[in-house]
Design an enzyme around this catalytic site. Structure first.
Site, PDB file in Angstrom:
ATOM      1  N   TYR A 142      37.497  19.080 -24.905  1.00 55.83           N
ATOM      2  CA  TYR A 142      35.989  18.910 -24.897  1.00 55.83           C
ATOM      3  C   TYR A 142      35.415  17.912 -24.752  1.00 55.83           C
ATOM      4  CZ  TYR A 142      31.928  19.808 -28.126  1.00 55.83           C
ATOM      5  OH  TYR A 142      30.518  19.857 -28.989  1.00 55.83           O
ATOM      6  N   ASP A 237      36.501  10.565 -20.074  1.00 51.61           N
ATOM      7  CA  ASP A 237      35.743  10.845 -21.459  1.00 51.61           C
ATOM      8  C   ASP A 237      36.426   9.977 -22.427  1.00 51.61           C
ATOM      9  OD1 ASP A 237      34.398  11.629 -23.614  1.00 51.61           O
ATOM     10  OD2 ASP A 237      34.398  13.675 -22.973  1.00 51.61           O
ATOM     11  N   LYS A 269      30.193   7.842 -30.136  1.00 52.54           N
ATOM     12  CA  LYS A 269      30.849   7.511 -31.503  1.00 52.54           C
ATOM     13  C   LYS A 269      30.664   6.110 -32.042  1.00 52.54           C
ATOM     14  CE  LYS A 269      33.257  12.084 -31.215  1.00 52.54           C
ATOM     15  NZ  LYS A 269      32.980  12.757 -32.296  1.00 52.54           N
TER      16      LYS A 269
HETATM   17  C1  LIG Z   1      35.700  13.859 -25.955  1.00 54.80           C
HETATM   18  C2  LIG Z   1      34.260  14.175 -26.269  1.00 54.80           C
HETATM   19  N1  LIG Z   1      33.325  14.260 -25.643  1.00 54.80           N
HETATM   20  C3  LIG Z   1      32.078  14.566 -25.749  1.00 54.80           C
HETATM   21  C4  LIG Z   1      31.823  14.839 -27.007  1.00 54.80           C
HETATM   22  C5  LIG Z   1      30.395  15.077 -27.375  1.00 54.80           C
HETATM   23  O1  LIG Z   1      29.754  14.101 -28.212  1.00 54.80           O
HETATM   24  P1  LIG Z   1      28.481  14.322 -29.329  1.00 54.80           P
HETATM   25  O2  LIG Z   1      28.954  15.226 -30.424  1.00 54.80           O
HETATM   26  O3  LIG Z   1      28.091  13.234 -29.463  1.00 54.80           O
HETATM   27  O4  LIG Z   1      27.540  15.086 -28.420  1.00 54.80           O
HETATM   28  C6  LIG Z   1      32.801  14.646 -28.181  1.00 54.80           C
HETATM   29  C7  LIG Z   1      32.490  15.026 -29.628  1.00 54.80           C
HETATM   30  O5  LIG Z   1      31.544  15.564 -30.143  1.00 54.80           O
HETATM   31  C8  LIG Z   1      34.092  14.320 -27.899  1.00 54.80           C
HETATM   32  O6  LIG Z   1      35.122  14.355 -28.702  1.00 54.80           O
HETATM   33  N1  LIG Z   2      35.459  17.358 -32.414  1.00 59.79           N
HETATM   34  C1  LIG Z   2      34.146  17.264 -32.379  1.00 59.79           C
HETATM   35  C2  LIG Z   2      33.874  15.666 -32.061  1.00 59.79           C
HETATM   36  O1  LIG Z   2      34.615  14.820 -31.699  1.00 59.79           O
HETATM   37  C3  LIG Z   2      33.684  17.309 -33.780  1.00 59.79           C
HETATM   38  C4  LIG Z   2      32.188  16.870 -33.987  1.00 59.79           C
HETATM   39  C5  LIG Z   2      31.232  17.967 -34.029  1.00 59.79           C
HETATM   40  O2  LIG Z   2      31.188  18.515 -32.965  1.00 59.79           O
HETATM   41  O3  LIG Z   2      30.339  18.128 -35.044  1.00 59.79           O
END
Ligand SMILES: Cc1ncc(COP(=O)(O)O)c(C=O)c1O
Ligand SMILES: N[C@H](C=O)CCC(=O)O
Length: 433
Positions: A142, A237, A269
């Site tokens: 993701y 990522d 994060k």
């Molecule tokens: C590996 C990874 N990349 C990108 C994202 C996207 O970050 P955001 O939720 O801050 O848009 C997330 C989590 O949401 C993630 O776990």
């Molecule tokens: N798996 C997602 C982030 O790492 C969980 C956060 C979200 O999408 O709300």
């Protein structure tokens, strides 16, 4: 009715599904999402005054524990100076330098507000830099809700069993090549099939959105070798793993010692310490293709927001080697306790680990989980009763078996004991499912 139930009923009339991010809705575990009123250290407090040991940690940012005094002081001081200037500040440079000190392959950095923006920009930059269109991603990884990266994505899409997202055009989807994780031969084959057309490979440094999956020995290094040989960029990522799995993220545990670096990293994060900041960074030659120097456009009204920069600077400053040693040790302690509680009830499982991140996968002890197919084939139905038993005992787990468990440096003996004493009943519930 509890206050959370009342708030959820009201929220469902106001927001799609009652939430602002799908995994919060308890979709795969059922029941009422707890509405939170506060957090301190290792604990969350809900709207009904219930206290929970938190194993979500805001999905990663709360590495130091919630409301760490040094982070709060820095945020309060920044707030007193003004909330947003729409102009550059000294703290942007401080945060950039802290990142570069830890990850020297980051020669230039651009602050954005979310991990999604970071990966979206990295993809655009890779296309702009190489003049190519296609991008490889891995099933179960993701990278935020970027149109082109939603195919076979983990996290909420795994939780809701969605193969991708409506609203993504065929044209966009066709430019993403989705491959099985941990399969270098598949990557080689796709590069051979599309010579000179692949701009980048994007991969989670260690996948943690299909549950945790360990990159096989040499997998990330192999991606580096193949991309380099084919003139494509490697985007690592580290939105989730960055500055959480160690001083220099997951790359610090692998690439740094193996002697390779990606062209681009994405962070999120922890870098924002709980406020909305993320970043992309990497080789100057590539990064300098971003506007205003180069032709690849990216911008943000709140990018480098001064309050978020202050939280990030304070968080990285206080994320010392001791913090990582504590989180690593607590992670091993908790996963061992989890495993023995499940063993005691005869629940077949594997503990999936990448650095201090881990998750549990049910019914997978024989082969483990090395890719998305295996993650999806697990006995996922055991997680909901396990989750609710833990919740009833005052432990807040991720509300999906496809998410990682997060610890913080504030998880002290008392917090760990609360979790340990909750595990036997939860394991029994999982066994009965
Ligand atoms: C590996 C990874 N990349 C990108 C994202 C996207 O970050 P955001 O939720 O801050 O848009 C997330 C989590 O949401 C993630 O776990
Ligand atoms: N798996 C997602 C982030 O790492 C969980 C956060 C979200 O999408 O709300």
């Amino acid at each position: 009715m509890t206050h959370s139930e009342e708030l959820f009923a009201r929220a469902q009339k106001l927001m799609p599904g009652g939430v602002n991010s799908p995994v919060r809705a308890f979709g795969s575990v059922g029941g009422t999402p707890r509405f939170m009123a506060g957090a301190k250290g290792a604990y969350l407090y809900d709207a009904d005054g219930q206290e929970y040991v938190d194993l979500v940690c805001s999905w990663g940012p709360a590495l130091l524990g919630h409301a760490h005094p040094a982070v709060l002081d820095a945020v309060h001081a920044a707030v007193d100076r003004g909330l947003s200037f729409g102009a550059s500040t000294e703290d942007e440079g401080r945060l950039a330098q802290l990142v570069m000190d830890r990850v020297p392959a980051v020669e230039r950095i651009r602050m954005v507000s979310t991990g999604t923006e970071a990966t979206m920009t990295a993809i655009r930059l890779a296309r702009g830099f190489t003049g190519r269109e296609l991008v490889i991603k891995f099933a179960g990884c993701y990278h935020g809700h970027v149109d082109s990266l939603l195919a076979a994505a983990g996290s909420g899409l795994a939780t809701l069993a969605l193969p991708g997202s409506a609203g993504v055009t065929e044209a966009t989807a066709s430019q993403t090549l989705v491959l099985p994780y941990n399969d270098l031969a598949a990557v080689e084959a796709v590069f051979a099939a599309h010579p000179g057309r692949i701009a980048a490979v994007i991969t989670e440094a260690a996948p943690a959105n299909m549950g945790v999956v360990t990159p096989g020995e040499g997998f990330n290094a192999g991606l580096r070798r193949i991309t380099e040989a084919n003139g494509a960029l490697l985007i690592l990522d580290e939105v989730l793993t960055g500055f959480r799995t160690g001083w220099a993220g997951y790359w610090g545990l692998t690439g740094a010692t193996e002697g390779w670096a990606p062209d681009l990293f994405t962070f999120g994060k922890v870098i924002g310490g709980g406020l909305p900041t993320a970043a992309l960074g990497g080789r100057a030659e590539v990064m300098d293709h971003l506007a205003p120097l180069g032709p690849v456009y990216q911008a943000g009204t709140l990018s480098g927001n001064p309050v978020a920069m202050a939280a990030g600077v304070a968080t990285l400053t206080h994320a010392t080697a001791d913090v990582y040693a504590t989180v690593d040790a607590r992670s091993l302690e908790l996963s061992a306790a989890l495993s023995s509680a499940l063993d005691a009830e005869g629940v077949d499982h594997s503990i999936q680990r990448a650095g201090n991140l881990f998750s549990v996968a049910f019914g997978t002890s024989e082969a483990g989980v090395h890719n998305y197919d295996q993650a999806q084939a697990q006995e996922a139905h055991r997680y909901a009763p396990f989750f609710h038993s833990m919740l009833d005992s005052g432990v807040y787990l991720p509300p999906s078996v496809f998410e990682a468990w997060f610890l913080s440096a504030a998880h002290d003996d008392a917090a760990m004991e609360r979790i340990a004493s909750a595990l036997p009943a939860a394991a029994k519930a999982a066994a009965a499912a």
